[in-house]
Design a protein around this motif. Structure first.
Motif, PDB file in Angstrom:
ATOM      1  N   ASN A  36     -16.704  31.338   3.728  1.00 16.97           N
ATOM      2  CA  ASN A  36     -15.267  31.661   3.694  1.00 16.97           C
ATOM      3  C   ASN A  36     -14.386  30.448   3.426  1.00 16.97           C
ATOM      4  O   ASN A  36     -13.310  30.296   4.009  1.00 16.97           O
ATOM      5  N   GLU A  37     -14.876  29.533   2.572  1.00 15.00           N
ATOM      6  CA  GLU A  37     -14.058  28.383   2.166  1.00 15.00           C
ATOM      7  C   GLU A  37     -13.098  28.844   1.079  1.00 15.00           C
ATOM      8  O   GLU A  37     -13.147  29.996   0.635  1.00 15.00           O
ATOM      9  N   ASN A  38     -12.228  27.937   0.621  1.00 12.38           N
ATOM     10  CA  ASN A  38     -11.355  28.253  -0.508  1.00 12.38           C
ATOM     11  C   ASN A  38     -12.121  27.908  -1.790  1.00 12.38           C
ATOM     12  O   ASN A  38     -12.289  26.737  -2.124  1.00 12.38           O
ATOM     13  N   SER A  39     -12.586  28.920  -2.505  1.00  9.81           N
ATOM     14  CA  SER A  39     -13.453  28.679  -3.663  1.00  9.81           C
ATOM     15  C   SER A  39     -12.712  28.061  -4.843  1.00  9.81           C
ATOM     16  O   SER A  39     -13.327  27.547  -5.779  1.00  9.81           O
TER      17      SER A  39
END
Ligand code: PLP
Length: 351
Positions: A36-39
């Motif tokens: 759930n990182e900022n891709s």
């Protein structure tokens, strides 16, 4: 006999640690949709959108080669203050266990004990700031889990007697935590190479002093693999951030530069101590193995306040046990040291 299983808190023994996305997958992949990182990236140049390695493998490998200690015996904390707290959380049952502290010494052993609701037993240092072994021995009972020793000691600056440190290690069946935050400035050798001889030894070091990286927050605990595994289980998964891991790796390539700074600081410390010795308002200059000097001075609080008016801040230790009328002075740059000495001289003249 030292038995880690008896020392360890039961809840920690049973603890199933948090398993992070990076724990469950660590191989090569093209697409990371697991954490759930900022891709899309980050506002910074670096790929700081990704979580850091929770095991800090590259950094530990580099520390291992600089310190000549196997990586499995190295724990990295968010400052050594985190290592101190984790030792309490791993070994001390709140409201039941106790630890021994030898003041005057570094304040976090006490603060962390209070946070963790662990009883503190006090064995003050002797007049010469060495250990009172008989007093320490008299305080130990079955609930004593940790003895905190700081060498070179903060705020006194002296190293603790090597034979006495080993006496504690040989006779106490709990954890002996030896805080070597200032060891790079000392003549006395580190206990690091004795790790194999003492299963109860935890050596704390830090990047905040000689390495000049207090802002990065990186502390080290060296101990048996078994103790390191326990601390690793209890720590927050990503306790060392990516920027710190990257920058510390770079710093570890500059051992030569760090050694030059250590030599310069030790030379300036010795020169400053000599100047202090000649100053009438200073009653005593305590010998230092660290990057600071403890001085006994008449009206310490007044001197402290006066120095503040000159824009110079030192550490007022005058209300600390055995340090009455004492100030602790960090070795500064050549110019800062001169400014301090000039201010002390001008104070005398203004009186
Ligand atoms: C003896 C001692 N241990 C540990 C620390 C804290 O180190 P860190 O910055 O790694 O938390 C200090 C800081 O002053 C210290 O004096």
């Amino acid at each position: 006999m030292f038995d880690l299983n008896i020392l360890l808190r039961k809840n920690i023994k049973k603890l199933a640690p948090y398993s992070s996305a990076r724990d469950e997958f660590s191989g090569e992949a093209r697409v990371f949709l697991d954490a759930n990182e900022n891709s899309l990236g980050s506002p910074l140049l670096k790929w700081y959108n990704r979580y850091p390695d929770p095991h800090q493998q590259l950094l530990k490998k580099a520390v291992s080669s600089v310190k000549n200690i196997p990586a499995e015996k190295i724990f990295l904390g968010n400052g050594s203050d985190e290592c101190i707290d984790l030792l309490y959380r791993s070994f001390c049952n709140p409201g039941k266990d106790n630890v021994i502290i030898c003041p005057p010494t570094y304040g976090m052993y006490e603060v962390s004990a209070n946070i963790n609701d662990v009883e503190i037993r006090i064995a003050p240092l002797l007049e010469d700031f060495q250990l009172n072994l008989a007093h320490i021995e008299s305080l130990v009972d079955v609930h004593t889990k940790i003895i905190w020793l700081c060498s070179p000691n903060n705020p006194t600056g002296n190293s603790l007697n090597r034979e006495e440190l080993e006496m504690v290690l040989n006779n106490f069946e709990g954890i002996v935590a030896v805080d070597e935050a200032y060891i790079n400035f000392a003549k006395q050798k580190s206990l690091l190479q004795e790790l194999n001889d003492y299963p109860n030894l935890v050596v704390l070091q830090t990047f905040s002093k000689a390495w000049g990286l207090a802002g990065l927050r990186l502390g080290l605990a060296f101990a048996s693999k078994e103790i390191v595994d326990i601390l690793s289980k209890v720590k927050p998964p990503y306790n060392i951030n990516q920027a710190t891991q990257d920058l510390a790796l770079k710093a570890l390539e500059e051992v030569g530069q760090v050694n030059d700074m250590i030599k310069e600081i030790v030379d300036m410390r010795n020169a400053l101590a000599e100047v202090f010795e000649k100053m009438a308002i200073i009653e005593k200059v305590y010998p230092s193995d660290a990057n600071f000097i403890l001085i006994k001075i008449k009206d310490a609080k007044k001197v402290y306040d006066y120095l503040l008016t000159k824009g110079i801040v030192v550490r007022d230790r005058s209300r600390v046990l055995l340090c009455e009328d004492c100030l602790r002075v960090t070795v500064g740059t050549e110019k800062e040291n001169t400014d301090l000495v000039d201010a002390l001289i001008s104070m005398k003249n203004e009186q």
